[in-house]
Design an enzyme around this catalytic site. Structure first.
Site, PDB file in Angstrom:
ATOM      1  N   LYS A 117       0.852  -1.193   0.000  1.00  0.00           N
ATOM      2  CA  LYS A 117       0.000   0.000   0.000  1.00  0.00           C
ATOM      3  C   LYS A 117       0.889   1.245   0.000  1.00  0.00           C
ATOM      4  O   LYS A 117       1.768   1.390   0.853  1.00  0.00           O
ATOM      5  CB  LYS A 117      -0.882  -0.028   1.239  1.00  0.00           C
ATOM      6  CG  LYS A 117      -2.160   0.741   1.131  1.00  0.00           C
ATOM      7  CD  LYS A 117      -2.849   0.682   2.482  1.00  0.00           C
ATOM      8  CE  LYS A 117      -4.315   0.868   2.394  1.00  0.00           C
ATOM      9  NZ  LYS A 117      -4.896   0.934   3.742  1.00  0.00           N
ATOM     10  N   VAL A 118       0.628   2.120  -0.970  1.00  0.00           N
ATOM     11  CA  VAL A 118       1.484   3.277  -1.223  1.00  0.00           C
ATOM     12  C   VAL A 118       0.625   4.538  -1.168  1.00  0.00           C
ATOM     13  O   VAL A 118      -0.476   4.551  -1.735  1.00  0.00           O
ATOM     14  CB  VAL A 118       2.103   3.134  -2.645  1.00  0.00           C
ATOM     15  CG1 VAL A 118       2.893   4.356  -3.031  1.00  0.00           C
ATOM     16  CG2 VAL A 118       2.948   1.873  -2.742  1.00  0.00           C
TER      17      VAL A 118
END
Ligand code: E4P
Length: 214
Positions: A83-84
């Site tokens: 997750k960015v």
């Protein structure tokens, strides 16, 4: 529509995974902090044994840091999705992870333009946060409808995940808008199977059965 749970609580994931309807889990640093001292890697690994898709968020702010953390997370288990955050550095990381076939989820999306940028950078999933838009007086679900309309014009393979859901109406409207995934807090998940007429109807069936059974 795929159903994910928004949590860092392994027991809650195990409970709903047993229903046979859980497709994944989203975690974030705040949810991890809420669970106290649990080891992050251990938590993610336990969840990966229960569901096929577990988002683990990088905490670095720069591309190099995200790259290092994301590669480490993805090495933990094949079910990990990195997750960015939706930042310029995050976009660079999304492009890099796509080139390495490391699946990603882009968090903190609040506009159609951010959604398009993340999809073009190669995100596998984007997470528009609707509850937080509701909190500031907007209609968060409008963002999902607008993104789905934009998606209908193109061939993005990026799935739209409705995040920051707060109630059962959010889940219903996400399905009506054709969103690919909803991530749902445990408390809201527990409400989904319920309807007063189901309980009343079942009670009557069982009472009537008592009258006739031999
Ligand atoms: C999504 O991946 C996020 O973890 C989450 O949905 C944020 O929800 P909140 O606005 O309730 O913190």
């Amino acid at each position: 529509m795929k159903l994910f749970m928004d949590t860092a609580n392994v027991d809650h994931v195990a409970e709903v995974a047993a229903w046979g309807v859980l497709d994944g889990v989203t975690t974030n640093p705040s949810l991890v902090a809420k669970e106290g001292g649990a080891d992050f890697k251990e938590t993610v690994l336990k969840m990966c044994e229960l569901v096929p898709c577990v988002s683990a968020q990088v905490t670095a702010a720069d591309f190099e840091g995200m790259k290092k953390q994301g590669e480490e997370y993805s090495g933990w288990h094949k079910h990990v999705v990195v997750k960015v955050p939706m930042t310029v550095e995050g976009l660079k990381a999304l492009r890099y992870f796509r080139s390495k076939k490391i699946p990603t989820n882009t968090t903190l999306i609040f506009s159609v333009n951010q959604a398009v940028l993340a999809a073009k950078a190669g995100a596998n999933i984007i997470s528009p946060f609707i509850g937080r838009l509701d909190d500031i007086g907007e209609v968060g679900m409008d963002l999902i409808r607008d993104i789905m309309e934009a998606w209908s014009h193109y061939d993005f393979d990026t799935e739209v995940l409705v995040a920051s859901t707060r109630n059962t109406d959010h889940i219903k409207e996400a399905a009506q808008a054709g969103a690919h995934i909803s991530t749902i807090p445990y408390k809201v998940f527990m409400e989904l199977p319920k309807h007063p007429l189901t309980d009343k109807g079942l009670q009557k069936f069982l009472e009537d059965w008592e009258k006739v059974k031999k």
